[in-house]
Design an enzyme around this catalytic site. Structure first.
Site, PDB file in Angstrom:
ATOM      1  N   MET A  36      45.969  32.225  48.697  1.00 25.64           N
ATOM      2  CA  MET A  36      45.327  33.543  48.807  1.00 25.64           C
ATOM      3  C   MET A  36      43.811  33.376  48.806  1.00 25.64           C
ATOM      4  O   MET A  36      43.075  34.348  48.614  1.00 25.64           O
ATOM      5  CB  MET A  36      45.778  34.452  47.664  1.00 25.64           C
ATOM      6  CG  MET A  36      47.289  34.715  47.715  1.00 25.64           C
ATOM      7  SD  MET A  36      47.798  36.240  46.932  1.00 25.64           S
ATOM      8  CE  MET A  36      47.279  35.941  45.253  1.00 25.64           C
ATOM      9  N   HIS A  40      39.847  26.547  44.874  1.00 31.10           N
ATOM     10  CA  HIS A  40      39.299  25.770  43.763  1.00 31.10           C
ATOM     11  C   HIS A  40      39.933  24.385  43.796  1.00 31.10           C
ATOM     12  O   HIS A  40      40.717  24.085  44.718  1.00 31.10           O
ATOM     13  CB  HIS A  40      39.543  26.489  42.433  1.00 31.10           C
ATOM     14  CG  HIS A  40      40.974  26.918  42.227  1.00 31.10           C
ATOM     15  ND1 HIS A  40      42.020  26.029  42.099  1.00 31.10           N
ATOM     16  CD2 HIS A  40      41.545  28.157  42.163  1.00 31.10           C
ATOM     17  CE1 HIS A  40      43.157  26.679  41.934  1.00 31.10           C
ATOM     18  NE2 HIS A  40      42.907  27.977  41.988  1.00 31.10           N
ATOM     19  N   HIS A  43      43.719  24.086  44.552  1.00 31.70           N
ATOM     20  CA  HIS A  43      44.050  24.164  45.981  1.00 31.70           C
ATOM     21  C   HIS A  43      43.637  22.869  46.694  1.00 31.70           C
ATOM     22  O   HIS A  43      44.350  22.373  47.567  1.00 31.70           O
ATOM     23  CB  HIS A  43      43.306  25.322  46.654  1.00 31.70           C
ATOM     24  CG  HIS A  43      43.630  26.689  46.121  1.00 31.70           C
ATOM     25  ND1 HIS A  43      42.702  27.457  45.464  1.00 31.70           N
ATOM     26  CD2 HIS A  43      44.770  27.424  46.158  1.00 31.70           C
ATOM     27  CE1 HIS A  43      43.246  28.616  45.126  1.00 31.70           C
ATOM     28  NE2 HIS A  43      44.502  28.629  45.522  1.00 31.70           N
ATOM     29  N   GLY A 160      51.860  24.310  44.269  1.00 34.17           N
ATOM     30  CA  GLY A 160      51.457  23.800  42.958  1.00 34.17           C
ATOM     31  C   GLY A 160      52.481  24.127  41.883  1.00 34.17           C
ATOM     32  O   GLY A 160      53.049  25.220  41.863  1.00 34.17           O
ATOM     33  N   ASP A 163      52.372  27.329  39.399  1.00 23.67           N
ATOM     34  CA  ASP A 163      53.200  28.528  39.570  1.00 23.67           C
ATOM     35  C   ASP A 163      54.664  28.076  39.622  1.00 23.67           C
ATOM     36  O   ASP A 163      55.293  28.070  40.682  1.00 23.67           O
ATOM     37  CB  ASP A 163      52.790  29.260  40.849  1.00 23.67           C
ATOM     38  CG  ASP A 163      51.351  29.725  40.779  1.00 23.67           C
ATOM     39  OD1 ASP A 163      51.108  30.788  40.219  1.00 23.67           O
ATOM     40  OD2 ASP A 163      50.456  28.981  41.242  1.00 23.67           O
ATOM     41  N   SER A 198      42.357  28.510  38.275  1.00 23.83           N
ATOM     42  CA  SER A 198      42.912  29.724  38.878  1.00 23.83           C
ATOM     43  C   SER A 198      41.770  30.482  39.541  1.00 23.83           C
ATOM     44  O   SER A 198      40.629  30.451  39.052  1.00 23.83           O
ATOM     45  CB  SER A 198      43.531  30.591  37.780  1.00 23.83           C
ATOM     46  OG  SER A 198      43.664  31.918  38.233  1.00 23.83           O
TER      47      SER A 198
HETATM   48  P1  AMP Z   1      47.199  31.023  45.139  1.00 24.99           P
HETATM   49  O1  AMP Z   1      46.022  30.985  46.049  1.00 24.99           O
HETATM   50  O2  AMP Z   1      46.851  31.256  43.711  1.00 24.99           O
HETATM   51  O3  AMP Z   1      48.306  31.911  45.651  1.00 24.99           O
HETATM   52  O4  AMP Z   1      47.814  29.562  45.137  1.00 24.99           O
HETATM   53  C1  AMP Z   1      48.111  28.885  46.324  1.00 24.99           C
HETATM   54  C2  AMP Z   1      48.786  27.577  45.988  1.00 24.99           C
HETATM   55  O5  AMP Z   1      47.918  26.799  45.169  1.00 24.99           O
HETATM   56  C3  AMP Z   1      50.096  27.750  45.210  1.00 24.99           C
HETATM   57  O6  AMP Z   1      51.028  26.777  45.643  1.00 24.99           O
HETATM   58  C4  AMP Z   1      49.659  27.484  43.796  1.00 24.99           C
HETATM   59  O7  AMP Z   1      50.700  27.007  42.958  1.00 24.99           O
HETATM   60  C5  AMP Z   1      48.618  26.411  44.006  1.00 24.99           C
HETATM   61  N1  AMP Z   1      47.719  26.356  42.855  1.00 24.99           N
HETATM   62  C6  AMP Z   1      47.000  27.367  42.298  1.00 24.99           C
HETATM   63  N2  AMP Z   1      46.353  26.931  41.210  1.00 24.99           N
HETATM   64  C7  AMP Z   1      46.686  25.627  41.050  1.00 24.99           C
HETATM   65  C8  AMP Z   1      46.357  24.624  40.087  1.00 24.99           C
HETATM   66  N3  AMP Z   1      45.567  24.862  39.063  1.00 24.99           N
HETATM   67  N4  AMP Z   1      46.889  23.390  40.249  1.00 24.99           N
HETATM   68  C9  AMP Z   1      47.711  23.127  41.296  1.00 24.99           C
HETATM   69  N5  AMP Z   1      48.055  24.014  42.231  1.00 24.99           N
HETATM   70  C10 AMP Z   1      47.561  25.253  42.114  1.00 24.99           C
END
Ligand code: AMP
Length: 290
Positions: A36, A40, A43, A160, A163, A198
């Site tokens: 999304m 960071h 990602h 990741g 989640d 996050s």
């Molecule tokens: P998001 O943008 O938060 O929807 O996350 C996108 C992807 O990045 C998902 O597969 C998350 O699990 C992964 N992700 C987010 N934060 C982390 C983290 N701290 N460590 C590893 N993967 C992450």
């Protein structure tokens, strides 16, 4: 001077399909990292893993409205496409797929269920942890991931373990709906002080961030208690929960079988200890598999 790649941004389905079929004609292996945005180092670790294993890496950036509840932070969620593009360029990502809302949900003016086919993961995967308080959240996640997989048609997709429930639900969907995508689990990445990375961390004040550090401390304590021989899940949770800062609003601090999300009473192999809290209105999650 060495040329640096500038990641191409594509905002519509027809163009990304065209690019993907060009890559496929050349037999390129396509790695996909759905996000999304507000990228960071968590990602980045997924992207780096994809770069290692694939010829072409596509990152999607889409703040998925249908996974947010009405009282949640959809409008406030950080959007920073240009700085995300810099990160992707630095890491050698070929394409960012950043579709507009209307491109993904052309019918979403009406009630979603009436106008739209949704993926509904099994109740036993949804009736606990984040699914309990975030009604319909995982229907929204599974639906967007399936749509993205159908659009991007990747060989590998990177998710990741931060989640953990989402990852299990996506794997279950893949198996149940026979999707030909290889899911690659990537470890949760933390800041040096232990806080899980996050996109929402940027909203924490210095004070809230200090309180947030007690989350990873409690998880670590749970691991230590297990390593020292304590096997009762409820004792481990209550003793490690004592480390949580009193100002945290605890949504859950629970343990389940890490493969099935079934309840566990005794520690054994593969127990997911997971936590969700709100700190000054900001919702954070974290977990350890012990
Ligand atoms: P998001 O943008 O938060 O929807 O996350 C996108 C992807 O990045 C998902 O597969 C998350 O699990 C992964 N992700 C987010 N934060 C982390 C983290 N701290 N460590 C590893 N993967 C992450």
């Amino acid at each position: 001077m060495k040329d640096t790649l500038i990641t191409k941004i594509i905002d519509n389905i027809a163009d990304i399909r065209r690019e993907v079929s060009r890559f496929k004609e050349k037999k390129a292996k396509i790695g996909f990292v759905p996000t999304m945005g507000a990228l960071h180092i968590g990602h980045e670790s997924l992207i780096k893993q994809a770069k290692k294993e694939c010829d072409i890496v596509i990152v999607s950036i889409f703040v998925n409205s249908i996974q947010f509840g009405p009282a949640e932070d959809f409008d406030k969620y950080p959007r920073q496409l240009e700085s995300d593009r810099e990160i992707c360029s630095k890491l050698g990502v070929e394409i960012i797929f950043a579709p507009a809302q209307e491109e993904m949900y052309p019918h979403s003016g009406n009630s979603l269920e009436e106008s739209f086919t949704m993926v509904v993961p099994p109740l036993t995967y949804q009736d606990k942890l984040c699914g309990k308080s975030r009604k319909d959240h995982f229907n929204g996640v599974a639906t967007v991931v399936l749509k993205l997989f159908n659009i991007v048609t990747p060989d590998n997709a990177y998710f990741g373990k931060k989640d953990a429930q989402q990852l299990l639900i996506i794997k279950k969907m893949l198996k149940d709906l026979n999707l030909p995508v290889q899911i690659v689990d990537c470890p949760a990445i933390r800041e040096p002080d232990g806080l899980a990375c996050s996109s929402r961390n940027k909203y924490l004040t210095e004070e809230s961030r200090k309180k947030a550090l007690s989350i990873s401390k409690a998880l670590k304590k749970a691991e230590e208690l297990h390593n020292s021989g304590l096997s009762s899940v409820s004792s481990i949770i209550s003793r490690s929960g004592e480390l949580l800062h009193p100002d945290l609003e605890i949504e859950y601090f629970e343990a389940y079988n890490a493969d099935t999300l079934m309840p566990v009473e005794k520690m054994g192999e593969n127990v997911l200890v997971a936590i969700a809290v709100k700190i000054d209105g900001i919702r954070l999650i974290d977990n350890l598999i012990i």
